[in-house]
Scaffold this motif. Structure first.
Motif, PDB file in Angstrom:
ATOM      1  N   ASP A  69       0.830  -1.191   0.000  1.00 32.22           N
ATOM      2  CA  ASP A  69       0.000   0.000   0.000  1.00 32.22           C
ATOM      3  C   ASP A  69       0.871   1.249   0.000  1.00 32.22           C
ATOM      4  N   ILE A  71       1.196   4.364   1.328  1.00 30.52           N
ATOM      5  CA  ILE A  71       0.719   5.120   2.476  1.00 30.52           C
ATOM      6  C   ILE A  71       0.986   6.613   2.271  1.00 30.52           C
ATOM      7  N   GLU A  73       1.432   9.078   4.373  1.00 26.20           N
ATOM      8  CA  GLU A  73       2.514   9.624   5.194  1.00 26.20           C
ATOM      9  C   GLU A  73       3.880   9.267   4.613  1.00 26.20           C
ATOM     10  N   SER A 101      -4.807  12.751  -5.770  1.00 24.53           N
ATOM     11  CA  SER A 101      -4.107  12.133  -4.648  1.00 24.53           C
ATOM     12  C   SER A 101      -2.758  12.803  -4.398  1.00 24.53           C
ATOM     13  N   ASN A 194      -3.308  -0.600  -4.450  1.00 25.68           N
ATOM     14  CA  ASN A 194      -2.407  -0.067  -3.429  1.00 25.68           C
ATOM     15  C   ASN A 194      -2.563   1.420  -3.131  1.00 25.68           C
ATOM     16  N   GLU A 195      -3.243   2.168  -4.000  1.00 23.27           N
ATOM     17  CA  GLU A 195      -3.368   3.604  -3.741  1.00 23.27           C
ATOM     18  C   GLU A 195      -4.758   3.998  -3.265  1.00 23.27           C
ATOM     19  N   PRO A 198      -5.568   3.423   0.875  1.00 29.98           N
ATOM     20  CA  PRO A 198      -5.031   4.347   1.875  1.00 29.98           C
ATOM     21  C   PRO A 198      -5.398   5.801   1.618  1.00 29.98           C
ATOM     22  N   ALA A 201      -9.009   6.512   2.720  1.00 32.59           N
ATOM     23  CA  ALA A 201      -9.180   6.469   4.178  1.00 32.59           C
ATOM     24  C   ALA A 201      -8.453   7.598   4.892  1.00 32.59           C
ATOM     25  N   TYR A 202      -7.694   8.390   4.165  1.00 29.63           N
ATOM     26  CA  TYR A 202      -6.853   9.412   4.781  1.00 29.63           C
ATOM     27  C   TYR A 202      -7.692  10.560   5.345  1.00 29.63           C
TER      28      TYR A 202
END
Length: 270
Positions: A69, A71, A73, A101, A194-195, A198, A201-202
């Motif tokens: 994923d 992430i 951060e 994104s 994978n993008e 996350p 959900a950010y």
């Protein structure tokens, strides 16, 4: 244009540098990579050092391990390391523009590393967790993941696109090269698997953004009114107690580089 590589934890980043002057980092979103910003970067490089890059796990920036994923951060830390690699310091901070994104990554960068930044323009970040109908978007993202597991990338993208209800990317600019088109096709699986999870959900660090020494500028497209990323950009502005700046075109308005670059100059110089 200079093409460079930067080793970061877990990946090697491909990045490109144009022009001279104060640094402006452009962070792409979705399946795009550095070439998607080529026309915009060329237009802005008359007075700035414009840096574009392929985000980790996409195109020419391979992970050093198995797929994982992406992430937010971790991607913000990638951008921070990239700024350091091109000479950005607290005494000579950079401006940042992120789309989709990439705008989400830019927001996290501003919350985590504000001293390196002057202005951050977040163009239609898909921060759906801020929207009043966030439960709907959680359900949509769960459906996208389920369809991907059962039927693959194409079907999952169909569910995702239908939920967003966008009118498509803006035209204009140089037609994509065959190599760029092939890389975008190759990024589709990364995007879905994978993008999207996350990023969807950010939750932006609103307190950190309000306290940031960087100037945070939410932005939306003039022709994407009512679309979810546009709504999210407006909601972000409201939560930060500011007004979203309006840019030409829609979610992919940067594709028509000349008017978009002119508007970006106005915003950065305000």
């Amino acid at each position: 244009m200079k093409i460079e590589k930067l080793s970061v934890p877990g990946a090697t980043l491909h990045y490109e540098v144009r022009g001279s002057g104060p640094v402006l980092l452009l962070i792409c979103g979705g399946i795009y990579d550095a070439e998607g910003f080529a026309d915009l970067a060329d237009d802005l490089a008359d007075a700035r050092t414009v840096v574009t890059y392929d985000r980790r796990g996409n195109s020419r920036s391979p992970l050093s391990g198995p797929p994982a994923d992406l992430i937010v951060e971790e991607q913000a830390d990638d951008a921070y390391r990239l700024l350091g690699a091109v000479g950005v310091t607290e005494h000579e901070p950079a401006d940042v523009f992120g789309n989709s994104s990439g705008a989400t990554i830019a927001l996290e960068l501003a919350a985590r590393h504000p001293s390196m930044l002057r202005t951050v323009v977040a163009h239609e970040p898909p921060v759906f967790e801020l929207l009043p109908d966030l439960d709907h978007w959680r359900t949509v993202m769960a459906q996208v993941a389920e369809v991907y597991r059962e039927d693959g990338v194409g079907s999952a993208l169909g569910v995702f696109g239908a939920a967003l209800g966008g009118r498509g990317e803006d035209g204009g600019g140089t037609p994509p090269s065959a190599e760029f088109a092939a890389r975008m096709q190759g990024n589709l699986e990364v995007f879905v698997a994978n993008e999207i999870p996350p990023v969807a959900a950010y939750v932006p660090d609103l307190e950190g953004l309000r306290a940031s020494t960087a100037r945070i500028v939410p932005a939306v497209g003039a022709s994407s009114t009512g679309e979810p990323p546009n709504r999210a950009g407006l909601e972000l502005a409201a939560r930060l107690g500011t007004t979203a700046e309006v840019f030409p075109g829609g979610h992919g308005g940067f594709g028509d580089a000349v008017p978009f670059a002119a508007r970006l100059r106005e915003v950065l110089n305000a």
